[in-house]
Design an enzyme around this catalytic site. Structure first.
Site, mmCIF file in Angstrom:
data_model
loop_
_atom_site.group_PDB
_atom_site.id
_atom_site.type_symbol
_atom_site.label_atom_id
_atom_site.label_comp_id
_atom_site.label_asym_id
_atom_site.label_seq_id
_atom_site.Cartn_x
_atom_site.Cartn_y
_atom_site.Cartn_z
ATOM 1 N N ASN A 103 0.838 -1.193 0.000
ATOM 2 C CA ASN A 103 0.000 0.000 0.000
ATOM 3 C C ASN A 103 0.877 1.249 0.000
ATOM 4 O O ASN A 103 0.513 2.285 -0.537
ATOM 5 C CB ASN A 103 -0.909 0.017 1.222
ATOM 6 C CG ASN A 103 -1.708 1.297 1.289
ATOM 7 O OD1 ASN A 103 -2.519 1.575 0.403
ATOM 8 N ND2 ASN A 103 -1.443 2.131 2.299
ATOM 9 N N ASP A 171 1.896 6.631 0.476
ATOM 10 C CA ASP A 171 1.088 5.652 -0.248
ATOM 11 C C ASP A 171 1.537 5.536 -1.693
ATOM 12 O O ASP A 171 1.776 6.550 -2.358
ATOM 13 C CB ASP A 171 -0.391 6.071 -0.246
ATOM 14 C CG ASP A 171 -1.157 5.411 0.872
ATOM 15 O OD1 ASP A 171 -0.684 5.483 2.018
ATOM 16 O OD2 ASP A 171 -2.238 4.835 0.594
ATOM 17 N N ASP A 201 -0.941 -6.842 3.213
ATOM 18 C CA ASP A 201 -1.156 -5.786 4.193
ATOM 19 C C ASP A 201 -2.172 -4.766 3.681
ATOM 20 O O ASP A 201 -2.128 -4.372 2.509
ATOM 21 C CB ASP A 201 0.203 -5.088 4.422
ATOM 22 C CG ASP A 201 0.196 -4.132 5.592
ATOM 23 O OD1 ASP A 201 -0.059 -4.584 6.716
ATOM 24 O OD2 ASP A 201 0.451 -2.930 5.379
ATOM 25 N N GLU A 243 -5.405 -8.952 4.794
ATOM 26 C CA GLU A 243 -5.731 -8.185 5.987
ATOM 27 C C GLU A 243 -6.754 -7.140 5.568
ATOM 28 O O GLU A 243 -6.417 -6.163 4.900
ATOM 29 C CB GLU A 243 -4.487 -7.482 6.548
ATOM 30 C CG GLU A 243 -4.786 -6.807 7.874
ATOM 31 C CD GLU A 243 -4.057 -5.485 8.095
ATOM 32 O OE1 GLU A 243 -4.097 -4.989 9.226
ATOM 33 O OE2 GLU A 243 -3.469 -4.928 7.151
ATOM 34 N N ASP A 310 -0.728 -6.398 16.167
ATOM 35 C CA ASP A 310 -1.303 -5.053 16.294
ATOM 36 C C ASP A 310 -2.188 -4.992 17.534
ATOM 37 O O ASP A 310 -2.305 -5.973 18.263
ATOM 38 C CB ASP A 310 -2.121 -4.725 15.041
ATOM 39 C CG ASP A 310 -1.236 -4.504 13.826
ATOM 40 O OD1 ASP A 310 -0.112 -3.995 13.995
ATOM 41 O OD2 ASP A 310 -1.667 -4.861 12.713
HETATM 42 C C1 NOJ Z 1 -1.091 -3.392 9.143
HETATM 43 C C2 NOJ Z 1 0.013 -4.011 9.914
HETATM 44 O O1 NOJ Z 1 -0.467 -5.169 10.563
HETATM 45 C C3 NOJ Z 1 0.522 -2.962 10.873
HETATM 46 O O2 NOJ Z 1 1.420 -3.507 11.801
HETATM 47 C C4 NOJ Z 1 1.138 -1.837 10.079
HETATM 48 O O3 NOJ Z 1 1.518 -0.791 10.929
HETATM 49 C C5 NOJ Z 1 0.148 -1.296 9.046
HETATM 50 N N1 NOJ Z 1 -0.568 -2.316 8.344
HETATM 51 C C6 NOJ Z 1 0.870 -0.446 8.032
HETATM 52 O O4 NOJ Z 1 1.623 -1.261 7.170
#
Ligand code: NOJ
Ligand code: CA
Length: 471
Positions: A103, A171, A201, A243, A310
């Site tokens: 991303n 981005d 991600d 994700e 996270d």
């Molecule tokens: C999701 C990841 O799990 C997280 O750890 C990260 O900070 C963000 N995406 C940005 O890449």
């Protein structure tokens, strides 16, 4: 019925190479160290590893800020070490999934450096720019309270750039066909080095329309088919695990109604509602979430999880439910994060209570989908709330009661090992638990074996059985 989709009956173990095992005493985990622990993982019975970012990175977001997609960060080893690792895993029947973080890049990536330096460079259009500060610059932050805006001014470019996450993560303009082609090239590269797929991600943001004039970002779902087609063509058993913390009504857009998009998605809906159910001793939120996420194509699969690296994002619960989960599992502000989540590990959330941990893990291993566990959870590892933001739950693996938990020979591990107190490596470690048949480690090994012996959990349909109220 096709019964050989490996990801439907897998047990996925998530780990980060930098905190798993240090082989050379510099205080940072590395691929050689991880290699030495492959037999431990094989013994535990897991069938796939989700390896968190290990590519070259300034490491300001634990590797989620990549500055070279085609290299291994020298702290962890070399490309040669990586291939030794995927080969060693393959010999033990363990598949490797890696993070695909496309991303955004690091602001230290040569593409971004070139883009900001030269407006005529082809890389300029690989990112999202605006001459003036966009009107919605103060909206859409992913890390509220830490991240101030989604647009920052770059003095060198004399323009504003868009960043959905931290300001050092510009981005990528993922609608640009050249960027899309590069994403495929990155996937093709790592497939060639032995991986079986990608944890992608931030998928909703990858496929979103981006730009200063975008009022309401829209998902371009066709991109998902494009990624998948390439993978299937290059290597038929490669998967994407997305994700995407999205609402159930869009799940089928992500899976594709004919199963032509994402193979797997994390089930964030079940995750949040499972904690709501645990906090309220009421199964209804969980049942509702299971029913809402039931529709999926035959070849698609949920990734079921309890905690990850996270915060436990509770943003999709009602305010009242969220307050109830906070009260039960994270009563003080230092345990909470971004006004919506819990940053603790599972064991301390459940007061280290073995019966509650077993209940939570029994759910993890029997809910519809494929279980995804996190390193150290098999031991009941704790967290270090002194560390900032999400780092509290990213401490090194506790192998033994040797100094620094046997993680490193160094006097100064890069990230401190949890020491002292109920979760210190002195008590909570793999070596001690190995020797006790009733330890959580051995219990986890048994439940993993059970899960693999009952493939219908991953494959089958489910029905909710009304329960008897016995109080
Ligand atoms: C999701 C990841 O799990 C997280 O750890 C990260 O900070 C963000 N995406 C940005 O890449
Ligand atoms: Ca090392």
């Amino acid at each position: 019925m096709i019964d050989d989709l490996w990801y439907k009956n897998a047990v996925i173990y998530c780990l980060s190479v930098g905190t798993y095992m240090d082989s050379n005493g510099d205080g940072i985990g590395d691929f050689k160290g991880l290699m030495r622990r492959l037999d431990y993982l094989h013994g535990l019975g897991i069938t796939a590893i989700w390896l968190m970012p290990f590519q070259v990175s300034p490491n300001r977001d634990d590797g989620y800020d990549v500055s070279d997609y085609y290299g291994v960060d020298p702290r962890y080893g070399t490309l040669g070490d990586f291939v030794e690792f995927t080969h060693g895993a393959k010999q033990r029947g363990i598949r490797v999934l890696i993070d695909l973080v496309v991303n955004h890049t690091s602001n230290q990536h040569p593409w971004f450096k070139e883009a900001r330096r030269d407006p005529n460079s082809k890389y300029r259009d690989w990112y999202i720019w605006s001459k003036k500060k966009p009107p919605r610059a103060n909206q859409g932050m992913v890390f509220p309270g830490v991240q101030k805006s989604t647009w920052s001014h770059d003095p060198e470019a004399k323009a504003w750039y868009f960043h959905r996450f931290y300001d050092f993560q510009p981005d990528l303009n993922t609608s640009n066909p050249e960027v899309q082609a590069e994403i495929l090239k990155i996937m093709g590269f790592w497939i060639q080095l032995g991986v079986s797929g990608f944890r992608m991600d931030a998928v909703p943001f990858v496929i979103s329309t981006k730009g200063a004039n975008v009022r309401k970002p829209e998902e371009q779902y066709d991109m998902l088919r494009f990624f998948r087609e390439f993978l299937q063509w290059r290597q038929g058993d490669c998967i994407v695990l997305a994700e995407a913390n999205v609402l159930p009504e869009t799940d089928m857009e992500y899976f594709g109604k004919d199963g032509e998009r994402m193979h797997m998605m994390f089930n964030f809906q079940v995750n949040q509602n499972l904690f709501a159910a645990l906090a309220s001793a009421d199964t209804r939120p969980l049942i509702k979430a299971m029913k809402a996420t039931k529709p999926r194509p035959a070849t698609a699969q949920w990734g079921v999880f309890l905690r990850n690296h996270d915060e436990l994002d509770l943003g999709r619960l009602s305010n009242q439910q969220r307050e109830q989960v906070f009260a039960a599992f994270a009563p003080t502000p230092d345990m909470q994060l971004y006004n919506r989540g819990i940053r603790r590990r599972l064991a301390p959330m459940l007061d280290g209570d073995r019966r509650r941990l077993e209940l939570a893990y029994s759910l993890l291993f029997t809910l519809p989908g494929t279980p995804v566990i996190r390193y150290g959870d098999e031991l009941g590892m704790g967290d270090d709330l002194k560390l900032p933001e999400r780092n509290c739950a990213r401490t090194p693996m506790q192998w033994s009661n040797e100094p620094h938990g046997g993680f490193t020979q160094s006097d100064k591990p890069h990230v401190p090992v949890i020491s002292g107190g109920p979760y210190g490596y002195e008590h909570i470690n793999a070596a001690i638990q190995r020797r006790h048949p009733d330890s959580l480690l051995n219990w986890t090994e048994r439940i993993i074996r059970m899960r693999k012996e009952v493939p219908e959990v991953g494959w089958g349909d489910f029905a909710i059985i009304p329960r008897l109220h016995v109080y």
